[in-house]
Design a protein around this motif. Sequence first.
Motif, PDB file in Angstrom:
ATOM      1  N   GLU A 135       0.830  -1.212   0.000  1.00 18.33           N
ATOM      2  CA  GLU A 135       0.000   0.000   0.000  1.00 18.33           C
ATOM      3  C   GLU A 135       0.862   1.258   0.000  1.00 18.33           C
ATOM      4  OE1 GLU A 135      -0.307  -2.512   2.045  1.00 18.33           O
ATOM      5  OE2 GLU A 135      -2.267  -3.407   1.584  1.00 18.33           O
ATOM      6  N   GLN A 140       2.590   1.873  -3.361  1.00 18.39           N
ATOM      7  CA  GLN A 140       1.691   2.457  -4.362  1.00 18.39           C
ATOM      8  C   GLN A 140       1.536   3.958  -4.177  1.00 18.39           C
ATOM      9  OE1 GLN A 140      -1.966   0.254  -4.098  1.00 18.39           O
ATOM     10  NE2 GLN A 140      -1.053  -1.671  -4.803  1.00 18.39           N
ATOM     11  N   GLN A 145       1.209   4.369   6.205  1.00 20.41           N
ATOM     12  CA  GLN A 145       0.202   4.556   5.153  1.00 20.41           C
ATOM     13  C   GLN A 145      -0.652   5.786   5.452  1.00 20.41           C
ATOM     14  OE1 GLN A 145      -2.311   1.163   4.524  1.00 20.41           O
ATOM     15  NE2 GLN A 145      -3.629   2.208   3.059  1.00 20.41           N
ATOM     16  N   GLN A 172      -1.004   9.143   3.123  1.00 19.78           N
ATOM     17  CA  GLN A 172      -2.332   9.575   2.683  1.00 19.78           C
ATOM     18  C   GLN A 172      -2.601  11.020   3.103  1.00 19.78           C
ATOM     19  OE1 GLN A 172      -4.721   6.519   4.502  1.00 19.78           O
ATOM     20  NE2 GLN A 172      -4.861   5.324   2.619  1.00 19.78           N
TER      21      GLN A 172
END
Length: 783
Positions: A4, A7, A762, A766
């Motif tokens: 994750e 990406q 993550q 974000q």
Amino acid sequence: MDPECSQLLPALCAVLADPRQPMADDTCLEKLLDWFKTITEAGSSLLLLQGNPCLVELLCHMLKPQDLSSRVLAFSLRLAGVLAAQEDCFQYLQQGELLPKLFGEAGPLGGAAWTSPTVRSGWIQGLRSLAQHPSALHFLADCGAVDTIFSLQEDSSLFVASAAGQLLVHILGLSMPGPAGGPPSLQAGDWPACAQKIVGHIEESLRATATPQITQALNVLTTTFGHCHDPWTQVLWVRLSPLVAGLLEKDPVPAAHSLVDLLLSVARPQALRAQAFAVLLQPLACVLKATAQDPGPSGVLDGIVGDSMTADMLLPSKAACVGLLCRTLAHLELLLPLPQRPCPWPQAPLLGAAVTLLQLCGGSARPTSDAGRHLCGLLLGCVRVQRAALDFLGTLSEGTGPRELVTQVFAVLLEYLRSPDSSPTVLKKAFQATFRWLLSSPKTPGCWDLDPHALLFLRDLLPVLQKRLCSPCWEVRDSGLEFLTQMTRHWGGQAGFRHALLASEVPKLTEQLLRDPESYVRASAVTAMGQLSSQGLCVPAAGPEHPGGQQKSLLAELLHILSTDSEGFPRRAVMQVFTQWLRDSHADVAGDTEQFVAGVLQVASQDLDWEVRAQGLELALVFLEQTLGQPRSHCPCAVTPAVAAPVGPLAQALQPLCRVRLFEFAFRALFDCDRPVAQKSCDLLLFLRAKTASSGSLQESRSSPHVASVEAALQRWQAGDQAQPLGDLEPEVVLAVLRSLDLEGLQGALAESSDHVEKSPQSLLQDMLATVGVLGGNEADCY
């Protein structure tokens, strides 16, 4: 790195490389760098780069001529250093000449970005991370980075200059160890290029005439010898000690305090340590010489002040004089408790110097020489020197001194406590020094009372304390109350102290300060009155028909403060006093302990201040221990083997706890919104569970309707609905509920950080992307 994050990383690198995008704040960049450090510490940096080529692209993008953010450029330099700390990844980055372009002349060094201290700091930190292996040393020598570090020692930013010095120390430590970790050769030609360059620069600086250059070299050496004790430091000292010793022969000694710092950090030739101490004492020796009543040398610090050493070193300006004296006093204060301090220690001269300085600052000194009068003019009313001298004087109380000097100490302390010109901070330090000297006053063997001289001083002191308790300045009133509390705690049971205190107005004034408009003063007054009451030193009520009436009114007044005071500090102080009273079986508490505990817990449970509620749990624990007659383990969560007990005696022992509603208070606190309160309650209940034994009939009570009702209520409390009280609880029900609770699981949950989920890498990526609109709002997890 998990899939994750992989990406998300290309998009984030693109944002960081785009000068048009709004930049993430420093906190986010710092967290991002910490994440990369965690990854590289746990695995291969080379695999990280190969699996995420966007990182190399980001570093390459920093080399393009563009209007880059200084924060992003600094972040990229630090990231490059973190990655290149592993030698295989270093070689990988070297293939494309990326590192020389980032850290050499072709990089930020030659551009406009270098004017930002953030970039210069990032450059230093990047090299600090990179310098971990032999390849890095060759790189530093070849790219000219060491010369740049030398120049950054004189940077206008103190942070950059300090970091540059620390980086030199790190590189020197990496360069110097010889084969197999042994000492290097004494021949400088055999040393690595970086080591030769750095040591040569230090030697050149030590020979310089400019004090700043000497100071920089001394600071590098002090850090080196203070943090590293490997064999190579002995080789370095053998080479440099002649130059260091030469500085001591100059008049005046250049960078004197930096030189003293170095020599005191080097556990080597005793002669040099003695010289260093002599340098350190010079300013105080000059003060004594300038203020001597008879012409000629003072004779107090013989051998310290040479023929060419006069008070002129102190007199160029007030700033120079004050700075030198404050540093001297601070050095001596740190040196006094150390085992390696010079022996014999000149206690009497130093006492005399501290007293003289305080007299000069306070205006009571009467110097006859021109130098002394000028010194008095420079120091008169100087708060900085007053604070430093009072701190040092307090430290000197650990030693002894001639009676006449000790008399002067008490006289100058009383002078400062009386003076209307003493600032609040100076008064606080004067109170602290006075207490330390009273503690050190001579005592008769087997007797802890104050000696006759100290009692005479106390009779002069108490009227001054009365005046200070009436001061319009709240800080002064507060300092006076703290001093009173300390004295009462140590001498409250001694006849001389008690007689002097009760003959004064101090107890009455202290009681009046319970209603002071300033919350800090009210809190200190609560603590002082609690101590006075414990020693039976409160003012008795008027009239012989009410013995102890004042004591009861004090308990009522403290309960009133706990219930009504709008500030948290006084309420916390009341809870601490009550807890101590319960622990000491204070007369008012012992009269009806259950009523006292029940009343205090009822008020504390409704307090909005979490520290008050937590202190309520401490009081509850003291009562629990006293009721069960079993002192708690040092570790409240340590589960000790339970000792089987008959149902009857155990239930009977728990009845008082039930009557004061201790369990309702503890169960409510278990689900408190403030974690420290919940943790303390969990510890208390675990302690209780470990101290109680199981039996057949108590096990059967788990299925009773009352137990089910209590467990249902606790579930609602945990969900946030604490409106319904538990009502009267029986011991059997309490123990059944206690065994049904997963206290260990709750304890583990409470130990976790409240944002342990939201702090994930993550989530960080974000949030940074959402800040610039790359992600939709529903994908961000803003913590």
